[in-house]
Design a protein around this motif. Structure first.
Motif, PDB file in Angstrom:
ATOM      1  N   GLY A  44      10.508   7.377 -10.130  1.00  0.00           N
ATOM      2  CA  GLY A  44       9.663   8.023 -11.117  1.00  0.00           C
ATOM      3  C   GLY A  44       8.181   7.955 -10.862  1.00  0.00           C
ATOM      4  O   GLY A  44       7.455   8.907 -11.144  1.00  0.00           O
ATOM      5  N   ASP A  45       7.681   6.841 -10.319  1.00  0.00           N
ATOM      6  CA  ASP A  45       6.235   6.733 -10.168  1.00  0.00           C
ATOM      7  C   ASP A  45       5.711   7.386  -8.896  1.00  0.00           C
ATOM      8  O   ASP A  45       4.509   7.461  -8.692  1.00  0.00           O
ATOM      9  CB  ASP A  45       5.788   5.279 -10.252  1.00  0.00           C
ATOM     10  N   GLN A  46       6.585   7.908  -8.041  1.00  0.00           N
ATOM     11  CA  GLN A  46       6.115   8.537  -6.799  1.00  0.00           C
ATOM     12  C   GLN A  46       5.259   9.769  -7.082  1.00  0.00           C
ATOM     13  O   GLN A  46       4.228   9.983  -6.450  1.00  0.00           O
ATOM     14  CB  GLN A  46       7.286   8.903  -5.886  1.00  0.00           C
ATOM     15  N   ARG A  47       5.689  10.594  -8.044  1.00  0.00           N
ATOM     16  CA  ARG A  47       4.887  11.773  -8.400  1.00  0.00           C
ATOM     17  C   ARG A  47       3.528  11.357  -8.960  1.00  0.00           C
ATOM     18  O   ARG A  47       2.520  11.987  -8.676  1.00  0.00           O
ATOM     19  CB  ARG A  47       5.615  12.642  -9.416  1.00  0.00           C
ATOM     20  N   GLU A  48       3.516  10.281  -9.741  1.00  0.00           N
ATOM     21  CA  GLU A  48       2.244   9.810 -10.297  1.00  0.00           C
ATOM     22  C   GLU A  48       1.341   9.271  -9.197  1.00  0.00           C
ATOM     23  O   GLU A  48       0.125   9.500  -9.208  1.00  0.00           O
ATOM     24  CB  GLU A  48       2.473   8.755 -11.377  1.00  0.00           C
ATOM     25  N   ARG A  49       1.908   8.560  -8.227  1.00  0.00           N
ATOM     26  CA  ARG A  49       1.109   8.071  -7.104  1.00  0.00           C
ATOM     27  C   ARG A  49       0.451   9.257  -6.389  1.00  0.00           C
ATOM     28  O   ARG A  49      -0.740   9.211  -6.067  1.00  0.00           O
ATOM     29  CB  ARG A  49       1.977   7.302  -6.107  1.00  0.00           C
ATOM     30  N   ILE A  50       1.233  10.294  -6.137  1.00  0.00           N
ATOM     31  CA  ILE A  50       0.701  11.475  -5.452  1.00  0.00           C
ATOM     32  C   ILE A  50      -0.359  12.159  -6.308  1.00  0.00           C
ATOM     33  O   ILE A  50      -1.444  12.487  -5.821  1.00  0.00           O
ATOM     34  CB  ILE A  50       1.844  12.445  -5.086  1.00  0.00           C
ATOM     35  N   ALA A  51      -0.074  12.362  -7.583  1.00  0.00           N
ATOM     36  CA  ALA A  51      -1.020  13.058  -8.472  1.00  0.00           C
ATOM     37  C   ALA A  51      -2.351  12.315  -8.557  1.00  0.00           C
ATOM     38  O   ALA A  51      -3.422  12.928  -8.494  1.00  0.00           O
ATOM     39  CB  ALA A  51      -0.413  13.225  -9.861  1.00  0.00           C
ATOM     40  N   ARG A  52      -2.298  11.006  -8.691  1.00  0.00           N
ATOM     41  CA  ARG A  52      -3.540  10.236  -8.793  1.00  0.00           C
ATOM     42  C   ARG A  52      -4.316  10.265  -7.478  1.00  0.00           C
ATOM     43  O   ARG A  52      -5.543  10.299  -7.478  1.00  0.00           O
ATOM     44  CB  ARG A  52      -3.249   8.802  -9.206  1.00  0.00           C
ATOM     45  N   ALA A  53      -3.599  10.266  -6.371  1.00  0.00           N
ATOM     46  CA  ALA A  53      -4.270  10.266  -5.072  1.00  0.00           C
ATOM     47  C   ALA A  53      -4.893  11.619  -4.740  1.00  0.00           C
ATOM     48  O   ALA A  53      -5.962  11.656  -4.119  1.00  0.00           O
ATOM     49  CB  ALA A  53      -3.287   9.863  -3.975  1.00  0.00           C
ATOM     50  N   VAL A  54      -4.255  12.710  -5.125  1.00  0.00           N
ATOM     51  CA  VAL A  54      -4.807  14.019  -4.768  1.00  0.00           C
ATOM     52  C   VAL A  54      -5.897  14.470  -5.734  1.00  0.00           C
ATOM     53  O   VAL A  54      -6.616  15.426  -5.433  1.00  0.00           O
ATOM     54  CB  VAL A  54      -3.715  15.114  -4.630  1.00  0.00           C
ATOM     55  N   ALA A  55      -6.045  13.808  -6.872  1.00  0.00           N
ATOM     56  CA  ALA A  55      -7.139  14.140  -7.781  1.00  0.00           C
ATOM     57  C   ALA A  55      -8.455  13.965  -7.021  1.00  0.00           C
ATOM     58  O   ALA A  55      -8.692  12.938  -6.396  1.00  0.00           O
ATOM     59  CB  ALA A  55      -7.104  13.236  -9.014  1.00  0.00           C
ATOM     60  N   VAL A  56      -9.273  14.977  -7.062  1.00  0.00           N
ATOM     61  CA  VAL A  56     -10.487  14.990  -6.247  1.00  0.00           C
ATOM     62  C   VAL A  56     -11.568  14.071  -6.807  1.00  0.00           C
ATOM     63  O   VAL A  56     -12.344  13.479  -6.072  1.00  0.00           O
ATOM     64  CB  VAL A  56     -11.028  16.433  -6.106  1.00  0.00           C
ATOM     65  N   ALA A  99       9.580   9.550  -0.165  1.00  0.00           N
ATOM     66  CA  ALA A  99       8.367   8.938  -0.717  1.00  0.00           C
ATOM     67  C   ALA A  99       7.223   9.059   0.276  1.00  0.00           C
ATOM     68  O   ALA A  99       7.437   9.319   1.465  1.00  0.00           O
ATOM     69  CB  ALA A  99       8.625   7.461  -1.019  1.00  0.00           C
ATOM     70  N   PRO A 100       5.994   8.828  -0.200  1.00  0.00           N
ATOM     71  CA  PRO A 100       4.876   8.694   0.735  1.00  0.00           C
ATOM     72  C   PRO A 100       5.075   7.454   1.616  1.00  0.00           C
ATOM     73  O   PRO A 100       5.955   6.628   1.368  1.00  0.00           O
ATOM     74  CB  PRO A 100       3.660   8.500  -0.192  1.00  0.00           C
ATOM     75  N   ILE A 101       4.227   7.302   2.586  1.00  0.00           N
ATOM     76  CA  ILE A 101       4.260   6.134   3.479  1.00  0.00           C
ATOM     77  C   ILE A 101       3.860   4.893   2.669  1.00  0.00           C
ATOM     78  O   ILE A 101       2.874   4.908   1.937  1.00  0.00           O
ATOM     79  CB  ILE A 101       3.279   6.317   4.652  1.00  0.00           C
ATOM     80  N   THR A 102       4.640   3.828   2.807  1.00  0.00           N
ATOM     81  CA  THR A 102       4.352   2.581   2.102  1.00  0.00           C
ATOM     82  C   THR A 102       4.529   1.399   3.053  1.00  0.00           C
ATOM     83  O   THR A 102       5.156   1.523   4.101  1.00  0.00           O
ATOM     84  CB  THR A 102       5.286   2.378   0.892  1.00  0.00           C
ATOM     85  N   GLY A 103       3.974   0.262   2.646  1.00  0.00           N
ATOM     86  CA  GLY A 103       4.154  -0.937   3.449  1.00  0.00           C
ATOM     87  C   GLY A 103       3.495  -2.132   2.815  1.00  0.00           C
ATOM     88  O   GLY A 103       2.834  -2.030   1.783  1.00  0.00           O
ATOM     89  N   VAL A 119       0.850  -1.188   0.000  1.00  0.00           N
ATOM     90  CA  VAL A 119       0.000   0.000   0.000  1.00  0.00           C
ATOM     91  C   VAL A 119       0.891   1.244   0.000  1.00  0.00           C
ATOM     92  O   VAL A 119       1.975   1.242   0.573  1.00  0.00           O
ATOM     93  CB  VAL A 119      -0.961   0.056   1.207  1.00  0.00           C
ATOM     94  N   THR A 120       0.401   2.265  -0.683  1.00  0.00           N
ATOM     95  CA  THR A 120       0.993   3.595  -0.605  1.00  0.00           C
ATOM     96  C   THR A 120      -0.075   4.505  -0.030  1.00  0.00           C
ATOM     97  O   THR A 120      -1.173   4.606  -0.582  1.00  0.00           O
ATOM     98  CB  THR A 120       1.407   4.109  -2.000  1.00  0.00           C
ATOM     99  N   ALA A 121       0.239   5.136   1.092  1.00  0.00           N
ATOM    100  CA  ALA A 121      -0.683   6.072   1.734  1.00  0.00           C
ATOM    101  C   ALA A 121      -0.234   7.492   1.385  1.00  0.00           C
ATOM    102  O   ALA A 121       0.761   7.979   1.918  1.00  0.00           O
ATOM    103  CB  ALA A 121      -0.692   5.867   3.246  1.00  0.00           C
ATOM    104  N   VAL A 122      -0.943   8.110   0.456  1.00  0.00           N
ATOM    105  CA  VAL A 122      -0.671   9.506   0.119  1.00  0.00           C
ATOM    106  C   VAL A 122      -1.517  10.324   1.099  1.00  0.00           C
ATOM    107  O   VAL A 122      -2.733  10.439   0.942  1.00  0.00           O
ATOM    108  CB  VAL A 122      -1.014   9.819  -1.347  1.00  0.00           C
ATOM    109  N   ILE A 123      -0.855  10.856   2.114  1.00  0.00           N
ATOM    110  CA  ILE A 123      -1.534  11.509   3.230  1.00  0.00           C
ATOM    111  C   ILE A 123      -1.541  13.015   2.992  1.00  0.00           C
ATOM    112  O   ILE A 123      -0.484  13.647   2.877  1.00  0.00           O
ATOM    113  CB  ILE A 123      -0.841  11.163   4.559  1.00  0.00           C
ATOM    114  N   VAL A 124      -2.754  13.570   2.932  1.00  0.00           N
ATOM    115  CA  VAL A 124      -2.933  14.978   2.604  1.00  0.00           C
ATOM    116  C   VAL A 124      -3.445  15.723   3.832  1.00  0.00           C
ATOM    117  O   VAL A 124      -4.297  15.220   4.576  1.00  0.00           O
ATOM    118  CB  VAL A 124      -3.931  15.127   1.431  1.00  0.00           C
ATOM    119  N   LYS A 125      -2.895  16.911   4.029  1.00  0.00           N
ATOM    120  CA  LYS A 125      -3.341  17.832   5.080  1.00  0.00           C
ATOM    121  C   LYS A 125      -3.419  19.208   4.424  1.00  0.00           C
ATOM    122  O   LYS A 125      -2.394  19.847   4.195  1.00  0.00           O
ATOM    123  CB  LYS A 125      -2.362  17.832   6.246  1.00  0.00           C
ATOM    124  N   GLY A 126      -4.617  19.620   4.066  1.00  0.00           N
ATOM    125  CA  GLY A 126      -4.774  20.882   3.338  1.00  0.00           C
ATOM    126  C   GLY A 126      -4.132  20.764   1.969  1.00  0.00           C
ATOM    127  O   GLY A 126      -4.458  19.870   1.194  1.00  0.00           O
TER     128      GLY A 126
END
Length: 158
Positions: A136-148, A46-50, A24-31
């Protein structure tokens, strides 16, 4: 980072041969910020993973990893991306095929800090000014997760 007991038991039988694991990759957003940590083993930011434990729900694994690694309480709000990572060869020669489930998560409480030794540092980063990310895929993981909006993306297909 200790290897989970269930993986050690498998490895005692199959050696370094490839095994499939769910991560799992937890893209954790605060504001307008995202939580990133620098891994102690390879220095990657990187974001939190496990790894998902046997019988564990993947969203629960994201919550557990955030607490274990960064000492914070989070709430998963959306599955954003399901994708197969390229085969990983760990430093000890173990081969792993990770299926990665990326979750958008919201911060609930706690001040992030390295807790279990998996991260050497952890902190909040502005989404509009992310630092360089080594994988390389870390930015994509974040972008896909923050998409509303939008459904989860499943790679591949029939």
């Amino acid at each position: 980072m200790p290897t989970p007991d269930f993986v050690l038991q498998l490895r005692s039988r199959i050696g370094h041969d490839p095994i499939p694991l769910v991560g799992v990759t937890a893209v954790i957003v605060k504001g307008d910020r995202v939580l990133l940590g620098r891994r102690s083993d390879n220095g990657v930011l990187a974001p939190i993973t496990g790894i998902v434990d046997p019988g564990e729900e993947p969203a629960d694994a994201a919550v557990r990893e955030a607490m274990e690694e960064a000492g914070i309480v989070i709430r998963p709000v959306r599955l954003a991306w399901v994708h197969q990572l390229p085969r990983t060869t760990h430093l000890n020669g173990d081969l792993v095929d990770y299926l990665d489930l990326v979750f958008r998560c919201e911060w609930v409480s706690g001040e992030p800090r390295p807790v279990d030794g998996e991260l050497s540092e952890v902190g909040w980063y502005d989404l509009d000014a992310l630092p360089a990310l080594e994988r390389g895929d870390q930015r994509e993981r974040i972008a896909r997760a923050v998409a509303v909006t939008g459904p989860a993306v499943f790679e591949g297909g029939v």
